[in-house]
Scaffold this active site. Structure first.
Site, PDB file in Angstrom:
ATOM      1  N   CYS A   1      11.138   3.574   8.332  1.00  0.00           N
ATOM      2  CA  CYS A   1       9.871   3.931   7.702  1.00  0.00           C
ATOM      3  C   CYS A   1       9.582   2.904   6.611  1.00  0.00           C
ATOM      4  CB  CYS A   1       9.989   5.335   7.101  1.00  0.00           C
ATOM      5  SG  CYS A   1       8.486   5.889   6.281  1.00  0.00           S
TER       6      CYS A   1
ATOM      7  N   HIS B   1       6.451  11.475  13.539  1.00  0.00           N
ATOM      8  CA  HIS B   1       6.852  10.812  12.288  1.00  0.00           C
ATOM      9  C   HIS B   1       5.643  10.641  11.366  1.00  0.00           C
ATOM     10  CE1 HIS B   1       9.148   7.551   9.998  1.00  0.00           C
ATOM     11  NE2 HIS B   1       7.911   7.421   9.570  1.00  0.00           N
ATOM     12  N   GLU B   2       4.541  10.123  11.916  1.00  0.00           N
ATOM     13  CA  GLU B   2       3.360   9.840  11.086  1.00  0.00           C
ATOM     14  C   GLU B   2       2.721  11.132  10.577  1.00  0.00           C
ATOM     15  OE1 GLU B   2       3.011   6.969   9.928  1.00  0.00           O
ATOM     16  OE2 GLU B   2       4.355   5.984  11.333  1.00  0.00           O
TER      17      GLU B   2
ATOM     18  N   HIS C   1       4.229  12.673   7.544  1.00  0.00           N
ATOM     19  CA  HIS C   1       3.808  12.101   6.258  1.00  0.00           C
ATOM     20  C   HIS C   1       2.648  12.907   5.651  1.00  0.00           C
ATOM     21  CE1 HIS C   1       6.177   8.467   5.756  1.00  0.00           C
ATOM     22  NE2 HIS C   1       5.933   8.068   6.992  1.00  0.00           N
TER      23      HIS C   1
HETATM   24 NI    NI Z   1       7.019   6.503   7.874  1.00  0.00          NI
END
Ligand code: NI
Length: 184
Positions: A101, A143-144, A147
């Site tokens: 990341c 994953h995104e 966030h």
């Molecule tokens: Ni990331």
């Protein structure tokens, strides 16, 4: 071209739930996407979420170029811009693979993710898009989108021995624990 500063693990904006975008067609959003794209390319990332550039908005971008796909042994993905994305697992099956990341520089972690997901988002033109994703595509989206909910991948790691320095990844490629090659 504008390259934005990337927030690193520990910055409070990475722990917050990001705000919905009321009007995806606003000029401000179009400009933000362009700046995020410049920033992602400069950092050689596969994806970037707005909170990573200190903007609390539900917006993520990702793409995998031909060169990156070859390096990471995954499929090519054209640039996608997801506004207010919502995802759901389409099966309980999960797989574990290495992630990195831009907000956690120098580290890699083995993270479990759903194999098969569906997601809905708004495009820059204001249209609703629905897609299904598997494998690496599904991993990047999970994953995104994490966030946007204030979650970084180390929080998903089941065993902290699966959090390592990037420079040591060579020791883990092809080990019996890995189902696939190491990836960024
Ligand atoms: Ni990331």
């Amino acid at each position: 071209m504008s390259i934005l500063k990337i927030a690193r693990m520990g910055h409070p904006i990475l722990r917050e739930r990001a705000n919905e975008i009321a009007d995806p067609q606003q000029a401000q959003i179009q400009t933000l996407v362009q700046h995020m794209l410049d920033t992602m390319i400069d950092a050689n990332g596969l994806g970037l979420a707005a909170p990573q550039v200190h903007v609390s908005k539900r917006l993520v971008i990702f793409s995998i170029t031909e060169e990156q796909a070859e390096y990471y042994d995954c499929e090519i993905m054209p640039l996608s811009v997801l506004i207010n994305p919502v995802l759901e697992p389409l099966s309980d099956d999960t797989n574990t693979d290495w992630e990195g990341c831009l907000s956690v520089p120098g580290l890699r972690g083995r993270v479990p993710r759903y194999d098969h997901i569906g997601y809905r988002s708004i495009s820059l033109e204001g249209k609703v898009c629905e897609r299904e994703a598997r494998g690496w595509h599904a991993r990047v989206v999970q994953h995104e989108c994490d966030h946007l909910d204030g979650i970084l991948y180390p929080q998903r790691i089941e065993n902290l021995s699966d959090l390592i320095f990037e420079s040591e990844i060579k020791h883990h490629i092809g080990s019996p624990d890995d189902n696939e090659v190491a990836r960024k």
